[in-house]
Design an enzyme around this catalytic site. Structure first.
Site, PDB file in Angstrom:
ATOM      1  N   GLY A 163       0.821  -1.204   0.000  1.00 47.06           N
ATOM      2  CA  GLY A 163       0.000   0.000   0.000  1.00 47.06           C
ATOM      3  C   GLY A 163       0.853   1.251   0.000  1.00 47.06           C
ATOM      4  N   CYS A 340     -20.416  -2.471   1.766  1.00 50.56           N
ATOM      5  CA  CYS A 340     -19.472  -3.399   2.393  1.00 50.56           C
ATOM      6  C   CYS A 340     -19.620  -3.384   3.915  1.00 50.56           C
ATOM      7  CB  CYS A 340     -18.042  -3.056   1.993  1.00 50.56           C
ATOM      8  SG  CYS A 340     -17.647  -3.459   0.269  1.00 50.56           S
TER       9      CYS A 340
END
Length: 368
Positions: A163, A340
């Protein structure tokens, strides 16, 4: 199935059309019903992006729908079947396609993610036990990972799917280890390099399959969802080849309650290109013969709170002008984050951390 059937289905899970409660949906275009019948969640999500319907609490709406199993009624629509065929007969996560998710999502703009995430830029589930802020929960998650890996100063650590480098920086700064991170996102790699001055870290822009070397510890957080079931064995073989004989590997991934060979069509099209979630059986199968399973930790319920925080930060950041995006893009992000959140709240999705060793920890492994 017709419009009245959809209304009855929603009523069965306590959701009303044009009702007064936060989880009730407000329909602005009656063509919505036909679109959902034809395209399932792809149609539902695109209709939301285009303003055909609204809901004050998308997370609550999706939690009710998923707990009631309504999504199963639309499982075999044409888009779902076409997606399934693609996943069964093509390797959608091959080396020449690995960069697609970066271009499609992670390179969307660091300004968006800086507004949405915590200061360490953790784009994965936080650990909320005993804390009440996103910053503290993400720091606690990073420290839990370090303790599970039994880090000691001087160790060499490989972060597969690093990331923006937040975990690697934390490991190097707080535990005195040397970190190598790899990502397929040029925006992430550049951000990591720009924010790592004075730390024993290096950042590689490449696919995991091309990695070489030997490391004392491996960690992969939120990347396995992009590997694809056709590449699970390749991923695990590569991890095993990179790990020292007495090493440990921590794998952090979203998981599915049952095996799937395709992903939600809306998520595939608009958020995570070529992604797919592993199940318990698929993870177990790809670890068998390669690693000893030392620990399996599920804290998926914490992802609900994490996603809601990200959604609130996104709304606040856009209002404050910290980034620019269209109304359609804004609705896309909120649909993604809050749908989500509802899925994790309904326990339809899980979050797992596995600790694996090549030959078993002498005397046994005890979760710190």
């Amino acid at each position: 199935m017709c419009e009245s059937d959809i209304k009855k289905m929603l009523a069965s899970v306590d959701v009303a059309i044009d009702g007064p409660r936060p989880w009730d949906i407000q329909v602005h275009n009656d063509k919505l019903y036909g679109r959902v019948l034809r395209f399932a969640n792809l149609g539902l999500g695109e209709a939301y992006m285009e303003g055909w319907w609204d809901c004050k609490a998308l997370d609550q709406f999706f939690c009710k729908v998923l707990r009631g199993g309504l999504e199963r009624r639309f499982r075999f629509t044409l888009p779902v079947l076409l997606e399934l065929v693609s996943y069964l007969f093509r390797n959608l996560q091959s080396p020449d396609r690995a960069h697609m998710v970066a271009v499609h999502h992670y390179d969307f703009g660091n300004d968006v993610f800086e507004a949405m995430l915590d200061t360490s830029m953790q784009y994965s589930c936080a650990f909320w036990q005993g804390v009440d802020t996103l910053e503290a929960a993400q720091r606690q998650k990073m420290d839990m990972i370090c303790r599970k890996l039994l880090l000691r100063p001087g160790m060499r650590v490989l972060d597969i799917g690093c990331g923006w480098g937040g975990l690697g920086r934390y490991m190097a700064r707080e535990y005195g280890v040397s970190v190598t991170g790899v990502t397929v996102s040029s925006a992430q790699a550049q951000y990591a390099r720009d924010h790592s001055k004075g730390l024993d870290v290096r950042w590689l822009l490449q696919d995991y399959r091309s990695l070489t070397g030997t490391y004392d510890r491996l960690v992969s957080v939120g990347m396995f969802e992009h590997v694809g079931h056709k590449n699970y064995a390749v991923f695990m073989d590569k991890a095993r080849s990179l790990l020292a004989r007495d090493g440990l590997f921590l794998l952090h991934t979203i998981g599915s309650n049952e095996p799937h060979h395709s992903v939600d069509p809306w998520i595939e099209k608009y958020i995570f290109k070529n992604g797919i979630l592993p199940s318990i059986s698929l993870l177990g199968k790809c670890a068998e013969g390669r690693f000893v399973m030392e620990d399996w930790h599920n804290f998926g319920a914490d992802y609900d709170k994490t996603l809601v925080c990200w959604a609130n930060n996104f709304i606040r950041g856009r209002k404050e002008g910290r980034f620019q995006c269209s109304e359609l893009q804004s609705r896309m992000f909120l649909y993604y984050l809050l749908s989500c959140a509802g899925a994790f709240r309904a326990r339809d999705l899980q979050l797992w951390q596995l600790v694996l060793s090549p030959g078993g920890v002498a005397g046994g492994y005890a979760r710190p």
